[in-house]
Design an enzyme around this catalytic site. Structure first.
Site, PDB file in Angstrom:
ATOM      1  CG  ASN A 210      -0.239   0.000   2.512  1.00  0.00           C
ATOM      2  OD1 ASN A 210       0.417   0.979   2.853  1.00  0.00           O
ATOM      3  ND2 ASN A 210      -0.320  -1.087   3.264  1.00  0.00           N
ATOM      4  CG  ASP A 279      -7.237  -5.052   6.615  1.00  0.00           C
ATOM      5  OD1 ASP A 279      -6.757  -4.930   7.753  1.00  0.00           O
ATOM      6  OD2 ASP A 279      -7.838  -4.135   6.020  1.00  0.00           O
ATOM      7  CE  LYS A 289       8.546 -12.733 -13.153  1.00  0.00           C
ATOM      8  NZ  LYS A 289       9.140 -12.474 -14.428  1.00  0.00           N
ATOM      9  N   PRO A 306      -3.600 -11.372  11.149  1.00  0.00           N
ATOM     10  CG  PRO A 306      -1.731 -11.761  12.497  1.00  0.00           C
ATOM     11  CD  PRO A 306      -2.269 -11.977  11.118  1.00  0.00           C
ATOM     12  CG  ASP A 307      -6.749  -5.691  14.112  1.00  0.00           C
ATOM     13  OD1 ASP A 307      -5.928  -5.040  14.797  1.00  0.00           O
ATOM     14  OD2 ASP A 307      -7.661  -5.162  13.465  1.00  0.00           O
ATOM     15  CB  ILE A 308      -0.812  -5.784  15.000  1.00  0.00           C
ATOM     16  CG1 ILE A 308      -0.313  -6.657  13.843  1.00  0.00           C
ATOM     17  CG2 ILE A 308       0.268  -5.612  16.048  1.00  0.00           C
ATOM     18  CD1 ILE A 308       0.757  -6.017  12.983  1.00  0.00           C
ATOM     19  CB  VAL A 309      -3.867  -2.111  17.071  1.00  0.00           C
ATOM     20  CG1 VAL A 309      -5.199  -2.021  16.373  1.00  0.00           C
ATOM     21  CG2 VAL A 309      -3.788  -1.101  18.199  1.00  0.00           C
ATOM     22  CG  PHE A 324      -2.965   6.284  13.299  1.00  0.00           C
ATOM     23  CD1 PHE A 324      -2.196   5.958  14.393  1.00  0.00           C
ATOM     24  CD2 PHE A 324      -2.867   7.573  12.770  1.00  0.00           C
ATOM     25  CE1 PHE A 324      -1.331   6.883  14.967  1.00  0.00           C
ATOM     26  CE2 PHE A 324      -2.011   8.506  13.328  1.00  0.00           C
ATOM     27  CZ  PHE A 324      -1.238   8.163  14.429  1.00  0.00           C
ATOM     28  CE  LYS A 338     -11.410   1.233  10.860  1.00  0.00           C
ATOM     29  NZ  LYS A 338     -10.722   1.788   9.678  1.00  0.00           N
TER      30      LYS A 338
HETATM   31  N1  CTP Z   1      -4.146  -2.551  12.310  1.00  0.00           N
HETATM   32  C1  CTP Z   1      -3.359  -3.547  12.877  1.00  0.00           C
HETATM   33  N2  CTP Z   1      -3.307  -4.776  12.319  1.00  0.00           N
HETATM   34  C2  CTP Z   1      -4.020  -5.072  11.216  1.00  0.00           C
HETATM   35  C3  CTP Z   1      -4.826  -4.059  10.618  1.00  0.00           C
HETATM   36  C4  CTP Z   1      -4.861  -2.809  11.192  1.00  0.00           C
HETATM   37  O1  CTP Z   1      -2.717  -3.292  13.901  1.00  0.00           O
HETATM   38  N3  CTP Z   1      -3.943  -6.283  10.699  1.00  0.00           N
HETATM   39  C5  CTP Z   1      -4.213  -1.240  12.954  1.00  0.00           C
HETATM   40  C6  CTP Z   1      -3.630  -0.104  12.160  1.00  0.00           C
HETATM   41  O2  CTP Z   1      -2.275   0.074  12.451  1.00  0.00           O
HETATM   42  C7  CTP Z   1      -4.479   1.063  12.638  1.00  0.00           C
HETATM   43  C8  CTP Z   1      -5.816   0.463  12.924  1.00  0.00           C
HETATM   44  O3  CTP Z   1      -5.572  -0.926  13.089  1.00  0.00           O
HETATM   45  O4  CTP Z   1      -4.001   1.561  13.862  1.00  0.00           O
HETATM   46  C9  CTP Z   1      -6.873   0.689  11.881  1.00  0.00           C
HETATM   47  O5  CTP Z   1      -6.579   0.064  10.693  1.00  0.00           O
HETATM   48  P1  CTP Z   1      -7.524   0.131   9.402  1.00  0.00           P
HETATM   49  O6  CTP Z   1      -6.836  -0.584   8.326  1.00  0.00           O
HETATM   50  O7  CTP Z   1      -7.967   1.533   9.133  1.00  0.00           O
HETATM   51  O8  CTP Z   1      -8.795  -0.596   9.919  1.00  0.00           O
HETATM   52  P2  CTP Z   1      -9.437  -1.951   9.528  1.00  0.00           P
HETATM   53  O9  CTP Z   1      -9.769  -2.608  10.797  1.00  0.00           O
HETATM   54  O10 CTP Z   1      -8.580  -2.673   8.569  1.00  0.00           O
HETATM   55  O11 CTP Z   1     -10.789  -1.500   8.878  1.00  0.00           O
HETATM   56  P3  CTP Z   1     -11.204  -1.233   7.342  1.00  0.00           P
HETATM   57  O12 CTP Z   1     -10.021  -1.670   6.485  1.00  0.00           O
HETATM   58  O13 CTP Z   1     -12.387  -2.019   7.203  1.00  0.00           O
HETATM   59  O14 CTP Z   1     -11.418   0.268   7.283  1.00  0.00           O
END
Ligand code: CTP
Length: 405
Positions: A210, A279, A289, A306-309, A324, A338
């Site tokens: 990204n 995500d 390749k 995994p969602d880290i935060v 964020f 969120k």
């Molecule tokens: N984040 C994280 N780990 C992930 C995805 C997101 O820690 N796998 C954290 C980002 O660093 C940020 C927050 O979650 O602090 C919000 O991330 P964002 O991508 O905006 O939210 P999503 O939950 O992915 O929601 P969406 O993409 O549906 O807007």
């Protein structure tokens, strides 16, 4: 040993015999965690070699106002702005007079005139020169302006005289600096933060990524160090230099970022998730390749990362968690949602879209926490980072006080 972690000290060395102690002073400053830039007056080089100081500080010593190469790289005004504190040690009677008069005849006095940083002066001169009415008047003028005068000490002098005029020992100068500038609202606190994008491999040469530049996260790391925090920065692939005094862990994928965060989170008081984490990742990473092989479409199966935060916020013993949210529309509602579903203490939301957010140098944030909000107007990311750190400290302090009582 006091901590001067992350502090930028411009060390001015002038032409007195005590200049030889400049090497020890620079060494102690570096040991205390400071970044040290030495500026010598031309005659000071008669007493100590610039090469010695360069080796200790890992920075080229600056000597001249008229050095085209240096002026092009970091000019004297930038040097003046760079410093968190200007320390002149030893300071001769002559430089004290120049400072009192506000002259700008060489690089050091010009930087002093151009700098808004606090000035600390450690005088060193013959006792009769120190007692002279002219020096007394000059020192009084500096004190009136808020300059810190450290010393001089009394004792035997290089010229054989006994009396006041010896430069105080380097260890005491560093202690004085530590007492005045070592603090910071996050002194002794550990902050873990993520920054930049992640890269999710598809095959050995391709990845999903990204547009995150990492600028906001790196500016935050710098601002946190400025408040005295111990900072661990887990960074995705970005082309940015490591901010002063920061421990940096480089990662590529979301899983690596997760692992690096969990290796450090137990020690953290505050966790800030500034990274734009992918995500999803490819369910299967091709080991060779991927070839076109005449097909018009390619389907890649993605699985959730995994969602880290959210994982950090779900820990039983967890740090203060800041996330964020980058949103294209309905910023406040989506960001607050969120914050709640991820269990965060605070969320900093920004609108992304054309020329906003990711790659820009400026940004605006809407900061939300339980029962409060503050809008931070569009401004350069370093300034915005400083404001956000102020808000984080306020909320963190409020929560810590509430938990303690
Ligand atoms: N984040 C994280 N780990 C992930 C995805 C997101 O820690 N796998 C954290 C980002 O660093 C940020 C927050 O979650 O602090 C919000 O991330 P964002 O991508 O905006 O939210 P999503 O939950 O992915 O929601 P969406 O993409 O549906 O807007």
């Amino acid at each position: 040993m006091p901590s001067l972690r992350g502090r930028r000290v411009l060390l001015g060395i002038t032409a007195g015999i005590a200049a030889y102690k400049g090497a020890e002073l620079a060494r102690l400053l570096v040991k205390a965690g400071a970044e040290v830039q030495v500026v010598m007056t031309p005659s000071a080089t008669e007493f100590i070699g610039p090469l010695t100081l360069q080796a200790i500080t890992a920075r080229e010593v600056r000597q001249s106002l008229f050095d085209a190469a240096h002026e092009a790289a970091m000019g004297h005004i930038e040097l003046a702005r760079w410093a968190d504190v200007v320390l002149i040690a030893p300071a001769t009677a002559d430089v004290i007079a120049q400072l009192a008069w506000g002259t700008a005849r060489d690089l050091l006095t010009t930087v002093c005139l151009a700098s808004e940083a606090p000035l600390v002066v450690a005088p060193a001169m013959n006792q009769a020169m120190w007692r002279h009415a002219a020096t007394r008047d000059n020192v009084a003028a500096l004190l009136r302006r808020g300059v810190d005068i450290v010393g001089p000490a009394e004792g035997e002098q290089a010229c054989g005289d006994v009396g006041p005029g010896r430069m105080v020992e380097p260890v005491e100068i560093v202690a004085a600096l530590g007492a005045r500038f070592g603090g910071g609202r996050l002194a002794g606190r550990r902050v873990l933060l993520t920054a930049g994008p992640t890269r999710e491999a598809l095959d050995p040469v391709r990845f999903l990524g990204n547009r995150s530049s990492g600028k906001m996260g790196f500016a935050l790391a710098d601002a946190l160090v400025g408040q005295g925090a111990d900072v661990v920065l887990v960074a995705g692939p970005v082309a940015l230099p490591t901010p002063r005094g920061v421990e940096r862990v480089d990662v590529e994928s979301a899983q690596q970022m997760y692992d690096a965060v969990f290796a450090h989170v137990a020690q953290a008081d505050i966790f800030i998730a500034c990274a734009a984490v992918a995500d999803y990742r490819a369910a299967n990473v091709a080991d060779k390749k991927i070839k076109k092989d005449g097909t018009e479409t390619l389907t890649v199966e993605l699985v959730r990362n995994p969602d880290i935060v959210a994982s950090v916020a779900a820990l039983p013993q967890r740090p203060f968690c800041v996330g964020f949210a980058a949103e294209t529309d309905d910023v406040e509602a989506y960001a607050e949602h969120k914050r709640r579903i991820k269990g965060l203490d605070m969320i900093a939301a920004n609108q992304v879209g054309a020329a906003l957010g990711f790659e820009a140098d400026d940004n605006a944030l809407l900061v939300l926490w339980e029962g409060g909000r503050e809008a931070l107007e569009n401004q350069p990311k370093p300034r915005l980072a400083t404001r956000l750190v102020d808000l984080i400290v306020e909320r963190f302090d409020a929560q810590t006080t509430a938990q303690d009582s």
